[in-house]
Design an enzyme around this catalytic site. Structure first.
Site, PDB file in Angstrom:
ATOM      1  N   CYS A   1       3.050  -2.732  -4.621  1.00 46.17           N
ATOM      2  CA  CYS A   1       1.700  -3.285  -4.752  1.00 46.17           C
ATOM      3  C   CYS A   1       1.809  -4.593  -5.511  1.00 46.17           C
ATOM      4  O   CYS A   1       2.205  -4.601  -6.696  1.00 46.17           O
ATOM      5  CB  CYS A   1       0.789  -2.303  -5.483  1.00 46.17           C
ATOM      6  SG  CYS A   1      -0.906  -2.905  -5.675  1.00 46.17           S
ATOM      7  N   GLY A   2       1.480  -5.701  -4.845  1.00 45.22           N
ATOM      8  CA  GLY A   2       1.621  -7.015  -5.467  1.00 45.22           C
ATOM      9  C   GLY A   2       0.657  -7.222  -6.613  1.00 45.22           C
ATOM     10  O   GLY A   2       1.066  -7.585  -7.726  1.00 45.22           O
ATOM     11  N   HIS A   3      -0.645  -7.002  -6.356  1.00 49.51           N
ATOM     12  CA  HIS A   3      -1.606  -7.197  -7.444  1.00 49.51           C
ATOM     13  C   HIS A   3      -1.316  -6.208  -8.562  1.00 49.51           C
ATOM     14  O   HIS A   3      -1.458  -6.527  -9.748  1.00 49.51           O
ATOM     15  CB  HIS A   3      -3.043  -7.038  -6.928  1.00 49.51           C
ATOM     16  CG  HIS A   3      -3.623  -5.674  -7.141  1.00 49.51           C
ATOM     17  ND1 HIS A   3      -3.542  -4.664  -6.198  1.00 49.51           N
ATOM     18  CD2 HIS A   3      -4.242  -5.126  -8.215  1.00 49.51           C
ATOM     19  CE1 HIS A   3      -4.109  -3.571  -6.672  1.00 49.51           C
ATOM     20  NE2 HIS A   3      -4.548  -3.817  -7.888  1.00 49.51           N
TER      21      HIS A   3
ATOM     22  N   HIS B   1      -2.300  -1.050   6.510  1.00 49.30           N
ATOM     23  CA  HIS B   1      -3.039  -2.198   5.972  1.00 49.30           C
ATOM     24  C   HIS B   1      -3.383  -3.143   7.127  1.00 49.30           C
ATOM     25  O   HIS B   1      -2.505  -3.493   7.910  1.00 49.30           O
ATOM     26  CB  HIS B   1      -2.202  -2.972   4.948  1.00 49.30           C
ATOM     27  CG  HIS B   1      -1.991  -2.258   3.651  1.00 49.30           C
ATOM     28  ND1 HIS B   1      -1.187  -1.142   3.536  1.00 49.30           N
ATOM     29  CD2 HIS B   1      -2.471  -2.519   2.401  1.00 49.30           C
ATOM     30  CE1 HIS B   1      -1.179  -0.746   2.270  1.00 49.30           C
ATOM     31  NE2 HIS B   1      -1.949  -1.558   1.566  1.00 49.30           N
TER      32      HIS B   1
ATOM     33  N   ASP C   1      -9.464  -4.981  -0.277  1.00 52.52           N
ATOM     34  CA  ASP C   1      -8.771  -5.575  -1.427  1.00 52.52           C
ATOM     35  C   ASP C   1      -9.600  -6.725  -1.973  1.00 52.52           C
ATOM     36  O   ASP C   1      -9.916  -7.672  -1.248  1.00 52.52           O
ATOM     37  CB  ASP C   1      -7.388  -6.064  -0.998  1.00 52.52           C
ATOM     38  CG  ASP C   1      -6.455  -6.293  -2.172  1.00 52.52           C
ATOM     39  OD1 ASP C   1      -6.929  -6.718  -3.237  1.00 52.52           O
ATOM     40  OD2 ASP C   1      -5.241  -6.048  -2.019  1.00 52.52           O
TER      41      ASP C   1
ATOM     42  N   CYS D   1      -4.289 -10.003  -2.004  1.00 54.67           N
ATOM     43  CA  CYS D   1      -3.292  -8.999  -1.618  1.00 54.67           C
ATOM     44  C   CYS D   1      -1.874  -9.566  -1.682  1.00 54.67           C
ATOM     45  O   CYS D   1      -1.488 -10.405  -0.860  1.00 54.67           O
ATOM     46  CB  CYS D   1      -3.566  -8.432  -0.233  1.00 54.67           C
ATOM     47  SG  CYS D   1      -2.510  -7.013   0.191  1.00 54.67           S
ATOM     48  N   GLY D   2      -1.110  -9.096  -2.651  1.00 58.97           N
ATOM     49  CA  GLY D   2       0.245  -9.603  -2.835  1.00 58.97           C
ATOM     50  C   GLY D   2       1.203  -9.217  -1.729  1.00 58.97           C
ATOM     51  O   GLY D   2       1.938 -10.065  -1.197  1.00 58.97           O
ATOM     52  N   THR D   3       1.201  -7.929  -1.340  1.00 66.10           N
ATOM     53  CA  THR D   3       2.104  -7.527  -0.256  1.00 66.10           C
ATOM     54  C   THR D   3       1.639  -8.106   1.076  1.00 66.10           C
ATOM     55  O   THR D   3       2.456  -8.430   1.941  1.00 66.10           O
ATOM     56  CB  THR D   3       2.222  -5.996  -0.172  1.00 66.10           C
ATOM     57  OG1 THR D   3       0.915  -5.409  -0.052  1.00 66.10           O
ATOM     58  CG2 THR D   3       2.922  -5.430  -1.399  1.00 66.10           C
TER      59      THR D   3
END
Length: 307
Positions: A83-85, A203, A229, A233-235
């Site tokens: 999870c990026g964030h 996603h 999100d 969204c980082g990913t």
């Protein structure tokens, strides 16, 4: 617990008080958490203590001494590889706790080691796990949506990325955008379209031109639990950049400024190592609360509301 938000998207870090997951590998500990203690995921994130939008990060001891911590990410319906964030939120939380200072650190996740470069207590660059495009220009016929064309890509989670031509990506249209992206996900599953090794594409990401011309794109991302999100969204930004690299539209080192549905921005870049795309994301997170959750044995919703 320590809560934070990254570009508007909340993260809840679990610091202590959970079950003993043993000394096995992080993947095995995540498996044990899912198999034997999944009620705690619901209790921590779902109503009445949480909401569908909150993402959890269970902080554990890492397997390797070069990592400052390990994290298992989870949401209202299950578990996330990366999870990026959430990783940016974890970094801000560790800084708030005094466990890390500015500079480079490493966080262990179930899908690999992630580099954290803490610039200040709130500003973070993460170098994600490798990203890649799996398939391009996949066509599906979506009920109420018509023919939709998208790319399948990995950025730590599986994404279907669509250049969107319909309703503007604005908060006023969230209900309709959620319905469209949920229908896309449902149709992908019904059509047997997956990521590598049959992995579910959970996603869905829509892209349009940005509102702010200082940015490159605006997105709307539907997460696995049908919540959108709030961040860019980082990913998902990692997956998008992998597609751009594969199409010759983004060169290593060039900035990609991804605007989210709230107008907040992640700035991404990639580097290429032995032919592999390594994405990085820069964003800001802010600690919002410290709390202790109470599980009263008489509480009929002690284990949360949801599945």
């Amino acid at each position: 617990m320590i809560d934070s938000h990254t570009a508007g998207e909340p993260t809840r870090c679990v610091l202590s008080g959970g079950p003993d997951l043993g000394q096995a590998s992080l993947v095995d500990r995540m498996t044990r958490l899912r198999r034997d203690h999944d009620w705690m995921r619901r209790a921590i994130l779902c109503e009445p203590r949480g909401s569908d939008v909150v993402v959890g990060a269970w902080l554990l001891e890492p397997d390797t001494p070069d990592c400052v911590a390990a994290a298992v990410f989870f949401n209202n319906v299950g578990y996330l590889g990366m999870c990026g964030h959430g990783t940016i939120g974890v970094a801000a939380t560790l800084a708030y706790m005094g466990r890390i200072g500015t500079g480079v650190h490493f966080l262990q996740t179930p899908v690999g080691k992630v580099k954290i470069d803490l610039h200040s207590s709130n500003d973070v660059t993460i170098e994600n796990v490798p990203a890649s495009r799996y398939a391009a220009k996949i066509k599906i016929d979506v009920p109420e949506g018509g023919i939709v064309v998208g790319d399948i890509a990995w950025g730590g989670n599986w994404f279907f990325l669509v250049e969107h031509q319909g309703l503007p990506l604005e908060l006023a249209n969230v209900d309709a955008l959620t319905e469209l992206t949920w229908n896309i996900r449902t149709q992908l599953k019904a059509s047997g379209i997956t990521g590598a090794d049959g992995a579910e594409i959970d996603h869905i990401e829509l892209f349009t031109a940005p509102h702010d011309q200082a940015n490159n794109s605006r997105n709307f991302v539907l997460c696995p639990g049908q919540a959108y999100d709030r961040s860019p969204c980082g990913t998902g930004t990692s997956a998008k950049m992998a597609c751009l690299v594969e199409s010759g539209k983004l060169a290593p080192g060039d900035a990609w400024r991804q605007e989210g549905i709230l107008g907040t921005v992640f700035e991404g870049r990639v580097r290429i190592e032995n032919g592999t795309i390594i994405p990085s994301i820069t964003g800001s997170a802010f600690v919002t609360a410290e709390s202790t959750l109470i599980f009263d044995l008489e509480d009929p919703f002690r284990a949360g509301i949801g599945s």
